[in-house]
Design a protein around this motif. Sequence first.
Motif, PDB file in Angstrom:
ATOM      1  N   ASP A  33       0.815  -1.222   0.000  1.00 35.69           N
ATOM      2  CA  ASP A  33       0.000   0.000   0.000  1.00 35.69           C
ATOM      3  C   ASP A  33       0.848   1.271   0.000  1.00 35.69           C
ATOM      4  O   ASP A  33       0.748   2.113   0.877  1.00 35.69           O
ATOM      5  CB  ASP A  33      -0.960  -0.021   1.196  1.00 35.69           C
ATOM      6  N   HIS A  35       0.489   3.562  -2.307  1.00 37.06           N
ATOM      7  CA  HIS A  35      -0.479   4.586  -2.729  1.00 37.06           C
ATOM      8  C   HIS A  35       0.215   5.799  -3.344  1.00 37.06           C
ATOM      9  O   HIS A  35      -0.135   6.952  -3.054  1.00 37.06           O
ATOM     10  CB  HIS A  35      -1.384   4.991  -1.568  1.00 37.06           C
ATOM     11  N   ASP A  79      -2.004  -1.944  -4.369  1.00 34.70           N
ATOM     12  CA  ASP A  79      -2.272  -0.533  -4.115  1.00 34.70           C
ATOM     13  C   ASP A  79      -0.956   0.240  -4.036  1.00 34.70           C
ATOM     14  O   ASP A  79      -0.787   1.140  -3.211  1.00 34.70           O
ATOM     15  CB  ASP A  79      -3.116  -0.337  -2.852  1.00 34.70           C
ATOM     16  N   HIS A 151      -3.612  -4.327   2.370  1.00 30.97           N
ATOM     17  CA  HIS A 151      -4.951  -3.823   2.078  1.00 30.97           C
ATOM     18  C   HIS A 151      -5.610  -3.051   3.214  1.00 30.97           C
ATOM     19  O   HIS A 151      -6.176  -1.983   2.984  1.00 30.97           O
ATOM     20  CB  HIS A 151      -5.876  -4.964   1.638  1.00 30.97           C
ATOM     21  N   ALA A 181       0.279  -0.089   5.941  1.00 28.29           N
ATOM     22  CA  ALA A 181       0.531   0.696   4.734  1.00 28.29           C
ATOM     23  C   ALA A 181       1.910   1.329   4.838  1.00 28.29           C
ATOM     24  O   ALA A 181       2.263   1.904   5.873  1.00 28.29           O
ATOM     25  CB  ALA A 181      -0.535   1.765   4.572  1.00 28.29           C
TER      26      ALA A 181
END
Length: 232
Positions: A33, A35, A79, A151, A181
């Motif tokens: 993650d 992002h 992600d 996630h 994350a």
Amino acid sequence: MNSYSFHLQGADLQACGSGALFWPAARLLVVSDLHLGKPDRIARLGGTLLPPYANQDTLLRLEAEIDRTGAATVVCLGDSFDDMRAAEELPDAEMLWLTRMMAGRRWIWIAGNHDPAPSLLGGSGLSELRHLGLVFRHIAVPGDSGEVSGHYHPKARLSAGGSGQTRRCFLLDRDRVILPAFGTYTGGLHSDVPVLSGLMRTEALAVLIGPAVLTIPMPRDQRRPLALTSSR
């Protein structure tokens, strides 16, 4: 070393204070993650603006972990980009930075719900990776074992010295580990929510990341923060 060592299906793993997972015997580094591109996507949608340096901070910390561990393989657990447009519009300087990190090592992009096809930057794009008894995927599958996933952006709250603090954390038990994350400004989900309590065994641990890794029983009721019980 600022990490917590544990075993999963015979593999000796390290939950690092950065939020990365390292498997020394396989020279394999796992992050989840990232992002990348989140500030740009939020701005596109007219949301609250985030600091524009989130990508750079995330990449700087990732590069530091690659250098520190000497990883030969990097697995990004989905992600990695906030959406596919963010991957396509990654600034040239950051694209070059990422490309340099990827050079000379195996790089695996696991598909996430935000970025179902992230391998357009090079490397290998997979729905999941199975390696030496472990399975790496974006979202945990109930009932599976030897699983490494992300996630949920888990975080946990504890009390120490009369005050409370909340940190991102790994969640782990004998079946699985869920990574925090790694990306900057990604938020998180408290470990007491039903979806996480349902995935993790009653004896699960939360490994809180930061300058000093802290290990506590996985909190399951945030109305009563757990006191610190151990650290490594």
